[in-house]
Scaffold this motif. Structure first.
Motif, PDB file in Angstrom:
ATOM      1  N   GLY A  48       0.850  -1.188   0.000  1.00  0.00           N
ATOM      2  CA  GLY A  48       0.000   0.000   0.000  1.00  0.00           C
ATOM      3  C   GLY A  48       0.882   1.233   0.000  1.00  0.00           C
ATOM      4  N   ARG A  49       0.292   2.374   0.327  1.00  0.00           N
ATOM      5  CA  ARG A  49       1.050   3.615   0.364  1.00  0.00           C
ATOM      6  C   ARG A  49       2.146   3.547   1.419  1.00  0.00           C
ATOM      7  N   ARG A  66      -0.217  -3.313  -5.773  1.00  0.00           N
ATOM      8  CA  ARG A  66      -0.835  -2.404  -4.812  1.00  0.00           C
ATOM      9  C   ARG A  66      -2.259  -2.824  -4.451  1.00  0.00           C
ATOM     10  N   GLN A  67      -2.584  -2.720  -3.185  1.00  0.00           N
ATOM     11  CA  GLN A  67      -3.962  -2.752  -2.708  1.00  0.00           C
ATOM     12  C   GLN A  67      -4.320  -1.305  -2.399  1.00  0.00           C
ATOM     13  N   GLN A  68      -5.048  -0.680  -3.308  1.00  0.00           N
ATOM     14  CA  GLN A  68      -5.267   0.769  -3.190  1.00  0.00           C
ATOM     15  C   GLN A  68      -6.197   1.155  -2.048  1.00  0.00           C
ATOM     16  N   ALA A  69      -7.056   0.251  -1.605  1.00  0.00           N
ATOM     17  CA  ALA A  69      -8.000   0.568  -0.535  1.00  0.00           C
ATOM     18  C   ALA A  69      -7.952  -0.533   0.520  1.00  0.00           C
ATOM     19  N   CYS A  96      -5.869  -9.173  -4.993  1.00  0.00           N
ATOM     20  CA  CYS A  96      -5.012  -8.247  -5.742  1.00  0.00           C
ATOM     21  C   CYS A  96      -3.807  -8.941  -6.367  1.00  0.00           C
TER      22      CYS A  96
END
Length: 292
Positions: free
Chosen positions: A59-60, A105-108, A118
């Motif tokens: 993630g971020r 990425r898992q954006q949420a 994902c």
């Protein structure tokens, strides 16, 4: 003939809010247990089980994990120039080979099931291992290695389980099992956090899985469950109605590094398991405890 397990998925997108402010700028998976990041311990377990491809669902603010599993040329050159051969060899030994790591990425923050989903394009149409980085397994043999041996005999899907106190079963994903069959236990029931007094056993899923790719189809259709998240256990329960599911028992120590007490105890346990540290560390602990 069963397809071999070549790939492993590591969900590392969590925020680590229980460890703030330490995790404000550093992923919780990079917190160290003795002198190795938590995620390195889990990757070590996968490597020891013969995994060839390591898939990180990030993630971020997780770029440091990618950096950790890449070459650090300046550091390597500095160690070489200073004659620190042992340290340099240790760094290089820990690195996966070229092309052996993938990052997606898992954006949420939609839950563990969504994180696994994902990774679907990278895993492809083959069985895979799933290791939750928070859960460190310390034993005589790597947990995933025993699971892979059981998979080679039985195929299907597997989870590792361990005993928890009967009055705490409502906090875990619990399985019911049949008698052991050649190193594995056929699963008869799988329940996420059963109500007190209703659990089919006191065997909890420990955060290690071997799953068939059919799980991706089920996750794609899975409705959101507790907390508005896509729950992996819900999809596994569906999968167990279609395919064989087995459990392997892990009899070593399991430390939940997602909690502060679990993380601290992991540091103690891993230090005591290190031959060069155990004696002096134990003496320091005993002296500290003696002082009250």
């Amino acid at each position: 003939m069963t397809k071999p397990i070549r790939k492993a998925v590591f969900p590392v997108a969590g925020l680590g809010t229980r460890f703030l402010p330490a995790t404000k700028a550093m992923p919780k998976e990079m917190l160290t247990v003795v002198d190795r990041p938590v995620i390195q311990h889990v990757v070590d377990e996968a490597k020891a089980a013969g995994i060839e491809h390591f898939i990180f669902v990030t993630g971020r603010n997780k770029g440091v994990i990618e950096d950790h599993f890449d070459n650090q040329y300046e550091l390597e050159h500095t160690l070489a120039d200073r004659g620190k051969t042992k340290e340099l060899e240790a760094l290089l030994r820990d690195l996966p080979g070229a092309g052996q790591t993938s990052f997606t990425r898992q954006q949420a923050p939609l839950g563990l099931g969504h994180a696994v989903w994902c990774a679907r394009e990278i895993v492809g149409d083959e069985p895979f291992a799933l290791l939750l980085p928070d859960m460190l397994h310390l034993g005589a043999r790597p947990c995933l290695a025993d699971m892979r041996a059981a998979y080679d005999r039985h195929g299907g899907n597997l989870v590792a389980v361990y005993e928890v106190p009967q009055d705490q079963t409502h906090q875990y994903g619990i399985v019911g099992i049949e008698p052991e069959r050649d190193g594995a236990y056929p699963i008869t029931a799988m329940i996420e956090k059963p109500k007190a007094g209703t659990a089919p056993s006191n065997l909890a899923i420990s955060g290690r899985y071997i799953l068939q790719p059919r799980i991706f189809d089920l996750l794609a259709q899975q409705e959101r469950g507790t907390g508005g998240e896509i729950q992996l256990t819900d999809a596994m329960i569906q999968l167990s109605r279609e395919q064989a599911f087995f459990a392997t028992r892990f009899d070593g120590q399991i430390h939940d590094c997602g909690s502060k007490i679990g993380f601290l105890m992991a540091n103690v346990a891993y230090a005591l398991a290190r031959e060069e540290l155990a004696g002096p560390f134990r003496a320091e602990l005993e002296a500290m405890l003696a002082k009250g």
